[in-house]
Write an enzyme that holds these catalytic residues in place. Structure first.
Site, PDB file in Angstrom:
ATOM      1  CG  HIS A  73      -1.749   1.182   1.418  1.00  0.00           C
ATOM      2  ND1 HIS A  73      -3.070   1.225   1.026  1.00  0.00           N
ATOM      3  CD2 HIS A  73      -1.485   2.408   1.943  1.00  0.00           C
ATOM      4  CE1 HIS A  73      -3.573   2.414   1.303  1.00  0.00           C
ATOM      5  NE2 HIS A  73      -2.626   3.143   1.863  1.00  0.00           N
ATOM      6  CD  GLU A  74       1.979   3.558   3.710  1.00  0.00           C
ATOM      7  OE1 GLU A  74       2.320   4.627   3.170  1.00  0.00           O
ATOM      8  OE2 GLU A  74       0.942   3.439   4.394  1.00  0.00           O
ATOM      9  CG  HIS A  79       0.433   6.272  -0.423  1.00  0.00           C
ATOM     10  ND1 HIS A  79      -0.662   6.864  -0.997  1.00  0.00           N
ATOM     11  CD2 HIS A  79      -0.034   5.579   0.656  1.00  0.00           C
ATOM     12  CE1 HIS A  79      -1.750   6.551  -0.300  1.00  0.00           C
ATOM     13  NE2 HIS A  79      -1.397   5.755   0.696  1.00  0.00           N
TER      14      HIS A  79
END
Length: 443
Positions: free
Chosen positions: A19-20, A23
């Site tokens: 998920h990170e 980003h």
């Protein structure tokens, strides 16, 4: 316990870190300075700084990770440093960076489902048992040994695929056209009308309640011990039990119970061996168990499921990955909506204890089961973060939508109120999840 904990940490670490990474990747594409990418939280155990000035760290608490960006330029910043700040980027770039995290989880689910399709797996065939009288399946005319081949035009090969196609109708109700191949190899169509069912986290099986259950497996001889009654009767490894006395196609439990009750009695035994019917006679030997005489034949049995190998080609696997991810996302979103309206119990909300338990269980079952679990949780993380709740990625996207409409950022007061609401909602959600976890542990 240790195995479950390790499976849970791997699950959380992989999914949150991915998920990170979403980003991070979009932030770098948009020219934002990323100060740190940490795998885990707490004390830094290892760090390395790359040529872009990003510190890559491994921290002591392996519960995910985080990305720290340069939100505002430092004092006396150069024009380049000002340009690298997140808050100085155009609205569409800020929104893209925030959206990238949940999208990374959804893309990961697509990849996992595609890999599962490529690897393939042995699954029980979609052959059903005799529906109970009065159930929707019985009313639709389903019969024992019907093999499900398509549901509303969607081909199915295994019991798992069939359950997936039934899932939507089981929760919300509806009529389905089910194509079957009956015991005489004739193709039939059944019109199945399903009432709306309550989705619950207990052992309730809505499909079984509708009258559709997997055909019970016959008993399969896996090993015959030397000098046993089974060897004396002529049983061999691979024999499928067709009949024992007056029992037709007994399952493992039925077979064992009849043998235990028949010490010293000679029973007729029909088995299927290499496609040929064999007629045998077997006499269980008496053995004292807790002071009670029980029959023993010295044979190890297992279930004889009708199995199919479910595997897809590269193109079909990728397509299936997208479809499965989209369907799971949409179904989960509707379940959240039905929880809000009270149609579905909040007992379905799971916390970390339940997730850890399922992580351990699926890891023990095998790689395919664990990968399917990873994909499901990845979709859940992506969906949760897209909810328009302040403190989550979806909350930031909500603020950006307000900014797009107003032509200027949301006011500080509006953001403070939203933050309080977001913290309150998350606290309530976490409380429900932990309460459900504790209830399941002691129920």
């Amino acid at each position: 316990m240790l195995y479950t904990l390790l499976a849970f940490l791997v699950t959380l670490g992989v999914l949150v870190t991915f998920h990170e990474l979403g980003h991070y990747w979009v932030a770098r594409r948009c020219g934002v300075r990323v100060e740190r990418f940490s795998v885990g939280f707490g004390k830094v155990l290892y760090r390395r700084t790359d040529k872009h000035g990003t510190e890559w760290a491994v921290s002591a608490l392996p519960l995910g990770g985080y990305v720290a960006m340069q939100n505002d330029p430092p004092p006396d910043a150069t024009p380049h440093q000002i340009q690298e700040s997140f808050n100085n980027k155009p609205l569409w770039q800020r929104a893209a960076i925030v959206l990238a995290g949940p999208m990374a989880n959804l893309i990961l689910a697509v990849v996992i489902y595609a890999v599962v399709g490529l690897l393939g797996a042995q699954e029980p065939a979609a052959v059903i048992a005799q529906p109970a009288a009065g159930t929707p399946a019985a009313q639709a005319g389903f019969q024992e040994a019907d093999r499900l081949t398509a549901i509303d035009g969607q081909p199915v090969r295994s019991w798992g695929e069939a359950r997936w196609e039934f899932m939507e109708a089981l929760s919300s109700g509806g009529e389905l056209t089910v194509t079957v191949q009956d015991a005489q190899d004739r193709q039939r169509e059944r019109r199945l009308l399903l009432p709306a069912g309550e989705i619950s986290p207990d052992e309730r099986d809505l499909l079984a309640e509708a009258g559709l259950a997997l055909m019970p497996p016959r008993a399969l001889v896996q090993e015959v011990f030397r000098d046993s009654a089974g060897e004396q009767a002529g049983l061999q490894e691979g024999d499928v039990i067709l009949k024992l006395g007056d029992l037709d196609s007994p399952g493992v439990v039925q077979f064992v119970e009849r043998v235990q009750q028949s010490a010293g009695q000679t029973l007729a035994l029909d088995v299927l061996r290499s496609g040929q019917l064999q007629h045998l006679f077997i006499t269980p030997r008496a053995q004292a168990v807790n002071g009670v005489q029980q029959g023993r034949i010295g044979v190890q049995l297992g279930p004889d499921f009708d199995m199919v190998h479910v595997r897809y080609g590269p193109v079909d696997s990728v397509q299936r990955g997208f479809v499965r991810t989209a369907e799971t996302f949409w179904f989960s979103l509707k379940m959240i909506g039905r929880m809000v309206t009270g149609e579905v119990s909040v007992r379905n909300v799971s916390g970390p204890v339940t997730i850890a338990d399922y992580a351990g269980q699926t890891a023990r079952i095998g790689l395919i089961a664990y990968l399917n679990f990873l994909a499901l949780i990845s979709i859940s993380i992506g969906l949760l973060n897209l909810l328009p709740v302040p403190m989550l990625d979806g909350g930031h996207l909500l603020y950006y939508a307000i900014e797009a409409v107003r032509g200027k950022p949301a006011s500080e007061r509006m953001m403070m109120i939203g933050q309080r609401i977001g913290i309150s909602l998350l606290a309530v959600l976490m409380s429900i999840a932990f309460f459900n976890d504790i209830t399941r542990l002691f129920s």
